[in-house]
Scaffold this motif. Structure first.
Motif, PDB file in Angstrom:
ATOM      1  N   GLY A  82      -6.779 -58.549   3.440  1.00  0.00           N
ATOM      2  CA  GLY A  82      -7.487 -59.867   4.142  1.00  0.00           C
ATOM      3  C   GLY A  82      -8.423 -59.984   2.362  1.00  0.00           C
ATOM      4  N   SER A  83      -9.827 -61.547   2.566  1.00  0.00           N
ATOM      5  CA  SER A  83     -10.583 -61.409   2.265  1.00  0.00           C
ATOM      6  C   SER A  83     -11.578 -60.769   1.880  1.00  0.00           C
ATOM      7  N   PHE A  84     -12.093 -60.653   0.913  1.00  0.00           N
ATOM      8  CA  PHE A  84     -13.124 -60.096   0.236  1.00  0.00           C
ATOM      9  C   PHE A  84     -13.761 -60.397  -1.024  1.00  0.00           C
ATOM     10  N   SER A  85     -14.721 -59.846  -1.444  1.00  0.00           N
ATOM     11  CA  SER A  85     -15.630 -59.802  -2.470  1.00  0.00           C
ATOM     12  C   SER A  85     -16.006 -59.071  -3.027  1.00  0.00           C
ATOM     13  N   ASP A  86     -16.353 -59.441  -4.830  1.00  0.00           N
ATOM     14  CA  ASP A  86     -16.641 -57.664  -5.494  1.00  0.00           C
ATOM     15  C   ASP A  86     -17.486 -58.723  -6.745  1.00  0.00           C
ATOM     16  N   ASN A  87     -18.661 -57.819  -6.761  1.00  0.00           N
ATOM     17  CA  ASN A  87     -19.730 -58.435  -7.724  1.00  0.00           C
ATOM     18  C   ASN A  87     -19.241 -57.652  -8.643  1.00  0.00           C
ATOM     19  N   PHE A  88     -18.539 -56.601  -9.096  1.00  0.00           N
ATOM     20  CA  PHE A  88     -18.361 -55.668  -9.948  1.00  0.00           C
ATOM     21  C   PHE A  88     -20.431 -54.881 -10.720  1.00  0.00           C
ATOM     22  N   GLU A 356      -6.751 -66.571   7.980  1.00  0.00           N
ATOM     23  CA  GLU A 356      -6.529 -64.379   8.344  1.00  0.00           C
ATOM     24  C   GLU A 356      -6.773 -65.296   9.790  1.00  0.00           C
ATOM     25  N   GLY A 357      -6.525 -64.019  10.370  1.00  0.00           N
ATOM     26  CA  GLY A 357      -6.119 -63.441  11.625  1.00  0.00           C
ATOM     27  C   GLY A 357      -5.574 -64.439  12.244  1.00  0.00           C
ATOM     28  N   SER A 358      -5.083 -65.411  12.007  1.00  0.00           N
ATOM     29  CA  SER A 358      -4.330 -65.879  13.210  1.00  0.00           C
ATOM     30  C   SER A 358      -2.656 -65.418  12.954  1.00  0.00           C
ATOM     31  N   GLU A 359      -2.168 -65.850  14.149  1.00  0.00           N
ATOM     32  CA  GLU A 359      -0.375 -65.589  14.616  1.00  0.00           C
ATOM     33  C   GLU A 359      -0.211 -65.512  13.971  1.00  0.00           C
ATOM     34  N   GLU A 360       0.263 -65.969  12.870  1.00  0.00           N
ATOM     35  CA  GLU A 360       1.063 -66.144  11.792  1.00  0.00           C
ATOM     36  C   GLU A 360       1.159 -65.458  10.453  1.00  0.00           C
ATOM     37  N   GLU A 362      -1.166 -62.441  11.083  1.00  0.00           N
ATOM     38  CA  GLU A 362      -0.587 -61.446  11.524  1.00  0.00           C
ATOM     39  C   GLU A 362       1.016 -61.112  11.721  1.00  0.00           C
ATOM     40  N   ALA A 363       1.437 -61.817  11.880  1.00  0.00           N
ATOM     41  CA  ALA A 363       2.897 -61.592  11.526  1.00  0.00           C
ATOM     42  C   ALA A 363       3.932 -60.958  10.804  1.00  0.00           C
ATOM     43  N   GLU A 364       3.115 -61.797   9.322  1.00  0.00           N
ATOM     44  CA  GLU A 364       3.781 -62.036   8.129  1.00  0.00           C
ATOM     45  C   GLU A 364       3.008 -60.603   7.114  1.00  0.00           C
ATOM     46  N   VAL A 365       1.713 -60.024   7.348  1.00  0.00           N
ATOM     47  CA  VAL A 365       0.957 -59.399   7.450  1.00  0.00           C
ATOM     48  C   VAL A 365       2.595 -57.776   8.156  1.00  0.00           C
ATOM     49  N   ASP A 366       2.343 -58.100   8.960  1.00  0.00           N
ATOM     50  CA  ASP A 366       3.168 -57.141   9.885  1.00  0.00           C
ATOM     51  C   ASP A 366       4.655 -56.675   9.435  1.00  0.00           C
ATOM     52  N   LYS A 367       5.014 -58.243   8.815  1.00  0.00           N
ATOM     53  CA  LYS A 367       6.630 -58.477   8.046  1.00  0.00           C
ATOM     54  C   LYS A 367       6.633 -56.985   6.625  1.00  0.00           C
ATOM     55  N   TRP A 368       5.384 -57.579   5.791  1.00  0.00           N
ATOM     56  CA  TRP A 368       5.251 -56.829   4.443  1.00  0.00           C
ATOM     57  C   TRP A 368       4.777 -55.419   4.606  1.00  0.00           C
TER      58      TRP A 368
END
Length: 952
Positions: A82-88, A356-360, A362-368
């Motif tokens: 999911g979401s992230f931030s990188d300050n390098f 992020e976090g919605s049912e749709e 989460e379903a896509e995450v589970d699929k892939w």
């Protein structure tokens, strides 16, 4: 005793020939070299050959088993994050990766190199700098052009990427080159060779003089690009954003829309770039016509496709993607320009997942998340339930992970074997054409006949004090500065030492855990197979009748002399000398050398020796150094002694059951014979040490059967006298580890050491593992009153200092047949690997603390203890007979004793690096009355002798 003799602790971890009296010398007139004599048995199968065959049969199934059990390792699966931030501020290896090794790419038919070395981080400013420059690390098509390249470890669903970035390139002459690209984007490689859509969306900078950018995307088989001119200099930092979803995609710069469109094939899009003169292009992918078709982005020759997207099923990305960033040359002239350089500078990279976090979501995450990246299933046909089952390709990838270390080791073994065989044939060829080689000047003090150990010690003996500190610490400082300038090896080592992988908020076990377990199991099986093939002979002490027992030849025994170095030994020396005399040795052939750092003997050892037998020689040396005591004792033995035995002052030989077998010296290459060692078992600690010594003795016997033992343990050994004197002449006379140095000198002279296991001597061991308050029961070895002191401060301190010698032996030692050569180098590689692992272990512990991966760490320790139980139970109850077995409680405690010994090895090796090497110099010839001559002619003869290896 040394760490070299500790394979069962850490899982793996020319002189003349004495003749006569039962020792077979080469027949008169036989001028053949030992190389020729060995050639007749070059391919003869023996113990070494059977060990090789047995190891292949045992280890290959283990590797296959681990690959099978672990082929669904998390690294071969897609991971959706999911979401992230990188300050390098530093390289986050859990999120990004670059090519593990340089790889070749191409542009306009000319190759260039993708390389990790072009990436650098600024912790002060929080920046990632990807550069394109010239380097010879690839050699791609003769080009030295390299490109920076980074890609995300994980995959991401539809979302938005934001980053502050700038781009610049120069020719090295202060002018813009306009021949490079800097790009950021999203990329999907989930495809089969044909018939699968290519998903990609990329934003690139180019044309620095007239700051230009282009937006590109793949849908279906087609590439689309729209170009535009920036209203500012591309070398300035600006905010760039791009996003994609099922509805379409958008690019913005500083919050303004530059281009965006929906997924409709009729939508031409909108934005500042679209309102400017724009160009949309289409070209078949490489899958369609087996080649890229390039069209210029600007000018009259540009191929304009307008708004026709009818060839696309939909104009959107429909697969998870990796995030990427790169800079590279994009013209052939750029690849060839030696002054070209470019820089893609980025700050604060952010990704925000849509819904992020919605049912749709989460379903896509589970699929892939169940999709195996290595599968050859069509992405378009992918279903989480059935496609991408375990297949041969995935298994091969997993097997490659587990076999890489062993394949690399095999390559090193083969290279060392080939080097030794080539050296053998070179010596043979040179001695066949040079018949007048001077072999007469062969005195021990003749430096031209010495080994590399002797020469190095002699040349460096005056390197001490301030000069030594300057050279040693200066070298370490130079190495540290080089590591700072080229941090890649340190970063790679730090990354690979992690037991866990971090993916956003999720932590999983890294492949290092299973790789360590696999390697450890293979090494344990290796030990069991080796000891099973090298079966122990019947012990002389347990022979059922006199016909079975070995009988010594009195003529040969009369030519053996004993040296017993001792220190404060009045309580033990009496029974030691009696046991020697009981074995048939003449009293005048026994020399007890008392030594201490004081002008007079510290106790009544002289009187005790005289009471045992008045003809036993007693010599006192006012310097506490065991090596010097051995050297002095050799000079006091009668001239009739042709074989020298050294024995510790607290060791008892088995009297009439002692085996003095002259046939051990039938091979003219054999310089010495070592013996089995047991411990007086008076408590649980001694029981453990006894088991340890029995294992060492059997392992030394295996080495002797398959190539050579590495040295005679300082406790007991019998040598040809001339070779012992020759080795002592070039000995470095270090404070401890005299036996290991003697063995290394022998091996550098291309000689062998045998192991006698038809009898064993009994010696003393401390009865405590660690020091206790006010504990002082028995001082062994000038202060080794505990196992901890004995190992961490003495026995295990030598190995790092001899690593260079091991590398030399890897290249030069001739072990005999091909199987013997390979097995000898297996031992060398395991020893070097264990030494380096011990030195790296503190860094590994720091990494565990940093990752807080205690669960994985303790799991590894539990697996190690369990495999130790299985291995030692197998050895004790299945391989050894009743005479050699130890009690069950000893077997159960021994794995924990091994953990203690491993700690001692780590401490001992670091003591070597931080104290022993910088503060203790080699003392070659310091105690000799006659000093060798060293000049240019001697050194020239030394090189000739080392190459020809004359029969000395």
């Amino acid at each position: 005793m040394n760490a070299e003799e500790a394979p069962l602790l850490v899982s793996s971890i020319g002189g003349g020939g004495g003749g006569g009296g039962g020792v077979k010398a080469p027949p008169p007139g036989d001028e053949r070299r030992s190389d020729e004599r060995r050639s007749s048995r070059f391919w003869r199968p023996g113990v070494a050959s059977w060990v090789v065959v047995a190891q292949i049969c045992a280890i290959v199934p283990i590797l296959v088993m681990f690959a099978y059990l672990d082929w669904d390792n998390e690294k071969t699966y897609m991971r959706i994050e999911g979401s992230f931030s990188d300050n390098f501020t530093a390289f986050d290896s859990s999120r990004w990766y670059s090519p593990k090794k340089p790889t070749c790419q191409w542009t306009e038919g000319t190759e260039y190199c993708e390389s990790l070395s072009r990436a650098s981080f600024s912790s002060t400013f929080g920046e990632l700098n990807l550069s394109n420059s010239q380097s010879d690390e690839c050699g791609c098509g003769g080009s030295d052009a390299t490109a920076g390249h980074m890609r995300s470890q994980d995959y991401y669903l539809s979302g938005k990427v934001s980053l502050e970035a700038s781009y610049s390139d120069t020719t090295g002459r202060g002018e813009a080159s306009n021949d490079t690209l800097g790009c950021v984007g999203a990329y999907s490689v989930l495809r089969k060779w044909e018939g699968t859509t290519h998903n990609e969306m990329t934003f690139c900078w180019f044309e620095i003089d007239t700051p230009s950018v282009h937006f590109s995307w793949w849908t279906g088989y087609y590439l689309h690009t729209i170009g535009a001119t920036l209203p500012f200099n591309s070398t300035e930092l600006h905010l760039y954003e791009y996003e994609w979803s099922d509805d379409g995609f958008r690019w913005t710069i500083d919050g303004e829309l530059w281009y965006g469109r929906s997924n409709s094939t009729l939508d031409c899009g909108s934005g500042l770039a679209f309102e400017d003169e724009h160009f949309l292009y289409a070209t078949y992918s490489f899958y369609g016509d087996h080649g890229w078709v390039y069209y210029p982005f600007f000018g009259d020759e540009a191929k304009k496709t307008g708004c026709d997207f009818s060839h696309d099923a939909e104009a959107t990305i429909n697969q998870p993607v990796q995030l990427l960033m790169l800079t590279r040359p994009y013209t052939a002239s750029a690849v060839a320009d030696p002054d070209l350089s470019s820089m893609l500078r980025m700050r604060k990279f952010e990704y925000s997942a849509f819904d992020e976090g919605s049912e749709e979501w989460e379903a896509e995450v589970d699929k892939w998340s169940d999709y195996r990246i290595a599968c050859e299933d069509d992405v378009g046909d992918y279903e989480a339930d059935g496609a991408c089952a375990k297949n041969l390709r995935a298994f091969k990838i997993s097997l490659r992970i587990y076999t890489k270390l062993f394949r690399d080791a095999l390559v090193l073994m083969v290279l060392g074997t080939l080097a030794a065989l080539l050296l053998r044939f070179a010596r043979f060829a040179m001695t066949s054409t040079q018949n007048n080689v001077d072999n007469n000047n062969n005195a021990p003090e003749d430096l031209s006949t010495w080994t590399s150990i002797g020469l190095l010690g002699y040349l460096c003996r005056d390197l001490k004090g301030a000069k030594r500190h300057f050279v040693y610490w200066g070298s370490l400082l130079a190495g540290a500065m080089l590591a700072v300038a080229k941090p890649k090896p340190i970063v790679v080592a730090w990354d690979r030492l992690s037991l866990v992988s971090h993916h956003g908020d999720t932590t999983t076990r890294s492949t290092l855990v299973s790789q360590i377990v696999c390697t450890f199991v293979v090494m344990q099986v290796f030990h069991v197979v080796c000891l099973a093939v090298a079966k122990l002979p019947k012990d002389n002490r347990f022979a059922s009748n006199k016909l079975e027992a070995f009988s010594n030849d009195p003529a040969f025994v009369s030519r053996i002399g004993y040296i017993v170095p001792c220190h404060k030994s009045e309580a033990e020396i009496g029974r030691t000398v009696r046991s020697i005399l009981d074995s048939g040795i003449s009293p005048e052939n026994v020399c007890v050398v008392d030594n201490a750092n004081q002008p007079t003997p510290p106790d009544k050892t002289r009187e005790v020796v005289a009471m045992v037998h008045p003809d036993v020689q007693y010599v006192y040396v006012p310097q506490g150094l065991k090596t010097n005591a051995l050297y002095v004792g050799t000079k006091h033995l009668p001239p009739t002694v042709d074989f020298v035995a050294h024995l510790d002052d607290d060791t008892i030989i088995p009297g009439a059951d002692m085996v003095y077998d002259a046939s051990r010296f039938d091979d003219p290459r054999v310089s010495a014979v070592s013996y089995g060692i047991e411990i007086e078992r008076t408590g649980p600690v001694q029981n453990l040490v006894d088991f340890e010594f029995r294992l060492w003795s059997h392992w030394r016997y295996y080495r002797a059967r398959t190539s050579t033992a590495w040295y005679c343990h300082g406790i007991i050994g019998i040598w040809r006298r001339d070779r012992f004197e020759r080795a002592m002449a070039q000995h470095p006379f270090m404070p401890f580890g005299e036996d290991g140095w003697l063995g290394a000198i022998v091996l550098c002279d291309d000689q062998r050491i045998e192991q006698e296991m038809r009898c064993a001597v009994t010696t003393f061991a401390p009865d405590r593992l660690v020091p206790a308050i006010h504990y002082q029961k028995r001082l062994q070895g000038y202060g080794a009153s505990t196992i901890f002191h004995q190992r961490s401060k003495r026995w295990f301190v030598n190995a790092p200092r001899r690593l260079v010698i091991r590398a030399l032996l890897w290249l030069t030692y001739d072990a005999g047949t091909v199987a013997q050569q390979l097995l000898f180098r297996v031992e060398l590689l395991r020893h070097v690997a264990v030494t380096l692992i011990a030195l790296l272990y503190p860094l590994f512990v720091i990494r565990v603390l940093y990752d807080e991966s205690w669960t994985e760490f303790l799991l590894l320790k539990a697996v190690i203890v369990l495999t130790d139980y299985l291995m030692y139970a197998t050895i004790n109850y299945a391989i050894w007979d009743q005479c050699n077995r130890v009690a069950l409680d000893t077997v159960l405690l021994y794995p924990f004793y091994r953990l203690f010994l491993r700690l001692c090895i780590v401490l001992g090796h670091w003591r070597c690096v931080l104290w022993y090497m910088p503060f203790v110099e080699m003392r070659t010839c310091r105690y000799h009355a006659k000093q060798p001559k060293c000049d240019f002619r001697v050194l020239r003869r030394w090189f000739s002798n080392r190459l020809l290896l004359d029969t000395k």
